[in-house]
Write a protein that holds these residues in place. Structure first.
Motif, PDB file in Angstrom:
ATOM      1  N   GLU A  11       0.957  -1.244  -0.033  1.00  0.00           N
ATOM      2  CA  GLU A  11      -0.055  -0.064  -0.021  1.00  0.00           C
ATOM      3  C   GLU A  11       0.947   1.354  -0.075  1.00  0.00           C
ATOM      4  OE1 GLU A  11      -3.320   2.560  -0.146  1.00  0.00           O
ATOM      5  OE2 GLU A  11      -3.142   0.316  -0.415  1.00  0.00           O
ATOM      6  N   ARG A  12       1.872   1.310   0.906  1.00  0.00           N
ATOM      7  CA  ARG A  12       2.859   2.400   0.857  1.00  0.00           C
ATOM      8  C   ARG A  12       3.433   2.477  -0.622  1.00  0.00           C
ATOM      9  NH1 ARG A  12       0.633   4.608   4.501  1.00  0.00           N
ATOM     10  NH2 ARG A  12       1.152   4.625   6.554  1.00  0.00           N
ATOM     11  N   HIS A  13       3.963   1.452  -1.449  1.00  0.00           N
ATOM     12  CA  HIS A  13       4.491   1.739  -2.619  1.00  0.00           C
ATOM     13  C   HIS A  13       3.621   2.209  -3.606  1.00  0.00           C
ATOM     14  CE1 HIS A  13       8.425  -0.046  -2.189  1.00  0.00           C
ATOM     15  NE2 HIS A  13       7.786  -1.304  -1.363  1.00  0.00           N
ATOM     16  N   MET A  14       2.174   1.797  -3.448  1.00  0.00           N
ATOM     17  CA  MET A  14       1.144   2.435  -4.247  1.00  0.00           C
ATOM     18  C   MET A  14       0.939   3.898  -4.033  1.00  0.00           C
ATOM     19  SD  MET A  14      -1.452  -1.172  -4.620  1.00  0.00           S
ATOM     20  CE  MET A  14      -2.747  -0.137  -3.917  1.00  0.00           C
ATOM     21  N   GLN A  15       0.954   4.282  -2.878  1.00  0.00           N
ATOM     22  CA  GLN A  15       0.738   5.637  -2.445  1.00  0.00           C
ATOM     23  C   GLN A  15       1.937   6.452  -3.065  1.00  0.00           C
ATOM     24  OE1 GLN A  15       0.319   5.205   1.926  1.00  0.00           O
ATOM     25  NE2 GLN A  15      -1.733   5.325   1.853  1.00  0.00           N
ATOM     26  N   ALA A  16       3.013   5.821  -2.962  1.00  0.00           N
ATOM     27  CA  ALA A  16       4.104   6.595  -3.563  1.00  0.00           C
ATOM     28  C   ALA A  16       4.143   6.808  -4.950  1.00  0.00           C
ATOM     29  CB  ALA A  16       5.553   5.729  -3.243  1.00  0.00           C
ATOM     30  N   ALA A  17       3.710   5.598  -5.736  1.00  0.00           N
ATOM     31  CA  ALA A  17       3.399   5.667  -7.133  1.00  0.00           C
ATOM     32  C   ALA A  17       2.419   6.903  -7.410  1.00  0.00           C
ATOM     33  CB  ALA A  17       3.034   4.375  -7.747  1.00  0.00           C
ATOM     34  N   GLU A  48       9.135   5.028   3.766  1.00  0.00           N
ATOM     35  CA  GLU A  48       8.048   3.923   4.718  1.00  0.00           C
ATOM     36  C   GLU A  48       7.893   2.467   4.343  1.00  0.00           C
ATOM     37  OE1 GLU A  48       4.465   5.942   5.568  1.00  0.00           O
ATOM     38  OE2 GLU A  48       5.419   7.766   6.436  1.00  0.00           O
ATOM     39  N   ALA A  49       7.652   2.643   3.033  1.00  0.00           N
ATOM     40  CA  ALA A  49       7.536   1.043   2.622  1.00  0.00           C
ATOM     41  C   ALA A  49       8.824   0.393   2.757  1.00  0.00           C
ATOM     42  CB  ALA A  49       7.095   1.228   1.097  1.00  0.00           C
ATOM     43  N   HIS A  50       9.895   0.821   2.311  1.00  0.00           N
ATOM     44  CA  HIS A  50      11.216   0.314   2.710  1.00  0.00           C
ATOM     45  C   HIS A  50      11.615  -0.146   4.008  1.00  0.00           C
ATOM     46  CE1 HIS A  50      15.488  -0.762   1.874  1.00  0.00           C
ATOM     47  NE2 HIS A  50      15.796   0.231   2.887  1.00  0.00           N
ATOM     48  N   GLU A  51      11.220   0.859   5.045  1.00  0.00           N
ATOM     49  CA  GLU A  51      11.575   0.372   6.323  1.00  0.00           C
ATOM     50  C   GLU A  51      10.448  -0.489   6.389  1.00  0.00           C
ATOM     51  OE1 GLU A  51      10.808   4.276   8.585  1.00  0.00           O
ATOM     52  OE2 GLU A  51      12.942   4.838   8.000  1.00  0.00           O
ATOM     53  N   HIS A  52       9.246  -0.765   6.325  1.00  0.00           N
ATOM     54  CA  HIS A  52       8.416  -1.933   6.594  1.00  0.00           C
ATOM     55  C   HIS A  52       8.858  -3.170   6.007  1.00  0.00           C
ATOM     56  CE1 HIS A  52       4.809  -3.223   8.115  1.00  0.00           C
ATOM     57  NE2 HIS A  52       4.272  -3.979   7.105  1.00  0.00           N
ATOM     58  N   THR A  53       9.256  -3.138   4.716  1.00  0.00           N
ATOM     59  CA  THR A  53       9.842  -4.367   4.151  1.00  0.00           C
ATOM     60  C   THR A  53      10.994  -4.933   4.910  1.00  0.00           C
ATOM     61  OG1 THR A  53       9.119  -3.593   1.972  1.00  0.00           O
ATOM     62  CG2 THR A  53      10.563  -5.231   2.064  1.00  0.00           C
TER      63      THR A  53
END
Length: 64
Positions: A11-17, A48-53
């Motif tokens: 979801e964070r990746h999609m928000q970034a896109a 945030e997506a990177h940290e979560h991953t």
């Protein structure tokens, strides 16, 4: 790992896109300040997506 944990990162990746797309649209309309703000949001979502991953990977490694 449960799918929901991976979904949060996705979801964070999609928000970034989406923020990147909004930044491009603003830039094309010569609204450079809005484009800059959207780019900053995109960067934050990506971070945030990177940290979560990374947290998921660490938890997965620790459970092995």
């Amino acid at each position: 790992m449960p799918t929901t944990q991976h979904s949060a990162a996705a979801e964070r990746h999609m928000q970034a896109a989406h923020a990147h797309q909004a930044a491009a649209a603003s830039h094309n309309q010569n609204d450079h300040m809005a484009a800059h703000e959207q780019s900053k949001r995109a960067q934050e979502f990506s971070r945030e997506a990177h940290e979560h991953t990374e947290q998921l990977a660490k938890a997965h490694t620790e459970t092995k």
